[in-house]
Design a protein around this motif. Structure first.
Motif, PDB file in Angstrom:
ATOM      1  N   PRO A 104       0.798  -1.232   0.000  1.00 53.13           N
ATOM      2  CA  PRO A 104       0.000   0.000   0.000  1.00 53.13           C
ATOM      3  C   PRO A 104       0.826   1.276   0.000  1.00 53.13           C
ATOM      4  CG  PRO A 104      -0.912  -1.584   1.542  1.00 53.13           C
ATOM      5  CD  PRO A 104       0.384  -2.160   1.055  1.00 53.13           C
ATOM      6  N   GLY A 105       1.989   1.246   0.649  1.00 55.99           N
ATOM      7  CA  GLY A 105       2.845   2.433   0.660  1.00 55.99           C
ATOM      8  C   GLY A 105       3.601   2.616  -0.635  1.00 55.99           C
ATOM      9  N   ILE A 106       4.163   1.527  -1.152  1.00 54.99           N
ATOM     10  CA  ILE A 106       4.977   1.617  -2.355  1.00 54.99           C
ATOM     11  C   ILE A 106       4.134   1.964  -3.572  1.00 54.99           C
ATOM     12  CG2 ILE A 106       6.438   0.254  -3.919  1.00 54.99           C
ATOM     13  CD1 ILE A 106       7.385  -1.294  -1.443  1.00 54.99           C
ATOM     14  N   LEU A 107       2.915   1.449  -3.640  1.00 53.00           N
ATOM     15  CA  LEU A 107       2.046   1.719  -4.788  1.00 53.00           C
ATOM     16  C   LEU A 107       1.236   3.004  -4.644  1.00 53.00           C
ATOM     17  CD1 LEU A 107       0.725  -1.812  -5.793  1.00 53.00           C
ATOM     18  CD2 LEU A 107       2.740  -0.581  -6.599  1.00 53.00           C
ATOM     19  N   GLY A 108       1.488   3.769  -3.611  1.00 51.01           N
ATOM     20  CA  GLY A 108       0.868   5.085  -3.478  1.00 51.01           C
ATOM     21  C   GLY A 108      -0.529   5.078  -2.901  1.00 51.01           C
ATOM     22  N   VAL A 109      -1.034   3.937  -2.471  1.00 54.69           N
ATOM     23  CA  VAL A 109      -2.399   3.863  -1.953  1.00 54.69           C
ATOM     24  C   VAL A 109      -2.516   4.600  -0.621  1.00 54.69           C
ATOM     25  CG1 VAL A 109      -4.274   2.318  -1.265  1.00 54.69           C
ATOM     26  CG2 VAL A 109      -2.771   1.688  -3.156  1.00 54.69           C
ATOM     27  N   ASN A 110      -1.549   4.384   0.268  1.00 55.93           N
ATOM     28  CA  ASN A 110      -1.576   5.072   1.557  1.00 55.93           C
ATOM     29  C   ASN A 110      -1.519   6.587   1.383  1.00 55.93           C
ATOM     30  OD1 ASN A 110      -1.759   2.717   2.986  1.00 55.93           O
ATOM     31  ND2 ASN A 110       0.370   2.688   3.661  1.00 55.93           N
ATOM     32  N   MET A 111      -0.672   7.044   0.482  1.00 57.40           N
ATOM     33  CA  MET A 111      -0.542   8.488   0.282  1.00 57.40           C
ATOM     34  C   MET A 111      -1.815   9.059  -0.347  1.00 57.40           C
ATOM     35  SD  MET A 111       1.579  10.724   1.220  1.00 57.40           S
ATOM     36  CE  MET A 111       2.991   9.664   1.533  1.00 57.40           C
ATOM     37  N   GLY A 112      -2.470   8.292  -1.210  1.00 59.30           N
ATOM     38  CA  GLY A 112      -3.743   8.734  -1.756  1.00 59.30           C
ATOM     39  C   GLY A 112      -4.792   8.878  -0.665  1.00 59.30           C
ATOM     40  N   ALA A 113      -4.822   7.919   0.266  1.00 60.10           N
ATOM     41  CA  ALA A 113      -5.740   8.016   1.394  1.00 60.10           C
ATOM     42  C   ALA A 113      -5.425   9.244   2.238  1.00 60.10           C
ATOM     43  CB  ALA A 113      -5.663   6.746   2.235  1.00 60.10           C
TER      44      ALA A 113
END
Length: 347
Positions: A104-113
């Protein structure tokens, strides 16, 4: 399709694991998690007498010691559920993308959240826990879709290397957007900066009650997708030949991790590398069948985040290190190891 015939995903080698051996490993991991939960409640930045610990576990809140332990209980529960959510998210993302670097962090999902939450606070005046969670889920979904679309461009489609690069670039861009929003808002800057580090301090039972339905829905969606992920591991052509609708299966499987990541990020901030480390370790124990891998990833993620929180509380006494920093110190070398093992050219 049986567990013994399921091929490897995300770069793992096919491993045969009898169900009895898996069950024993499951009990072992559960025992480790229970020990860590006990340590999380009893160990902290300050020493607390056993009498106060016993009284606090019985519901007492009188005095500093009992109050400290009473605060640690919801903090520990949040570490358990958030770690489980991130561990399962990573396992499903690696299965959906067949990418050993998916996280989730590497693929940008956490940052999108994170951007979803910050945008909702800054521009819409959102102030409710439920609103934060919905905003985080929306941001996570948009970021995941964007990264996958960008990573699918060009020859060979969504290769692991292109997805990792697209995720890293997207994360950097979204982080810049967050800083740009916060820069002109001194009223929210302090809270946002602290939340962005990622931590489980300040957890409450009310906050847990708010986020648990979202996490339960995300876990259910991931478990329902387990069989489809096993078919996707065979390759798109073979999965389609067996009657699997590949695009629909990928989309359905992606719903669970997006909900889990969004809900977990809303209450803890962006915590990275749990979803990368845990599935790889669990595959060594139980193989690649997602019907076993997902429960193991949940327990492993809960154990890793709880252990990281305990370490963060004791290594710099009487101060504390946020759990997001500890997981980064653990996960970054592991990320480098995976890249070296997989050989970047092969990604």
């Amino acid at each position: 399709m049986t567990a013994r015939s399921t091929p490897a995903v995300a770069g793992a080698r096919p491993l045969r694991r009898p169900d009895r051996g898996r069950a024993l490993w499951l009990l072992a991991v559960l025992g480790v998690l229970l020990a860590l939960v006990f340590a999380s409640i009893t160990v902290g930045s300050r020493e607390v007498p056993w009498s106060d610990i016993a009284a606090a576990l019985g519901g007492g809140t009188d005095g500093f010691g009992q109050a400290a332990v009473a605060t640690r209980i919801p903090r520990t529960l949040l570490a358990v559920v958030a770690g489980a959510a991130l561990g399962v998210s990573g396992a499903v993302m690696q299965g959906v993308t067949r990418n050993p670097l998916a996280d989730p962090g590497i693929l940008g999902v956490n940052m999108g959240a994170s951007l979803g939450v910050v945008t909702a606070i800054a521009f819409f005046g959102l102030a409710t826990a439920t609103g934060f969670i919905w905003a985080a889920i929306a941001g996570a979904a948009l970021s995941a879709a964007f990264v996958y679309a960008v990573g699918s461009l060009g020859h060979n489609g969504a290769t692991p290397l292109k997805l990792a690069l697209a995720g890293a670039a997207t994360s950097a861009a979204l982080a810049s957007f967050i800083r740009a929003i916060v820069l002109g808002r001194n009223d929210i800057a302090g809270g946002v900066r602290s939340w962005q580090i990622g931590g489980v301090g300040g957890a409450t039972f009310d906050g847990l009650a708010t986020v648990l339905p979202f996490l339960a829905a995300g876990f259910a969606a991931c478990l329902l997708a387990a069989r489809g992920l096993n078919l996707l591991a065979l390759g798109d052509d073979l999965a389609a030949g067996l009657g699997q609708r590949v695009a629909a299966a990928r989309a359905a499987a992606a719903v669970g991790p997006v909900v889990l990541c969004g809900a977990a990020t809303a209450v803890t901030g962006p915590i990275g590398f749990v979803g990368l480390v845990v599935p790889h370790v669990c595959r060594l124990l139980v193989g690649v069948d997602h019907r076993w891998l997902l429960p193991f990833s949940a327990l492993g993620g809960a154990a890793l985040l709880t252990a990281s929180d305990v370490v963060g509380r004791i290594v710099a006494r009487p101060e504390q290190i946020d759990v997001g920093i500890v997981t980064a110190l653990i996960g970054a070398p592991f990320f480098i190891h995976i890249i070296r093992r997989q050989k970047v050219r092969a990604l």
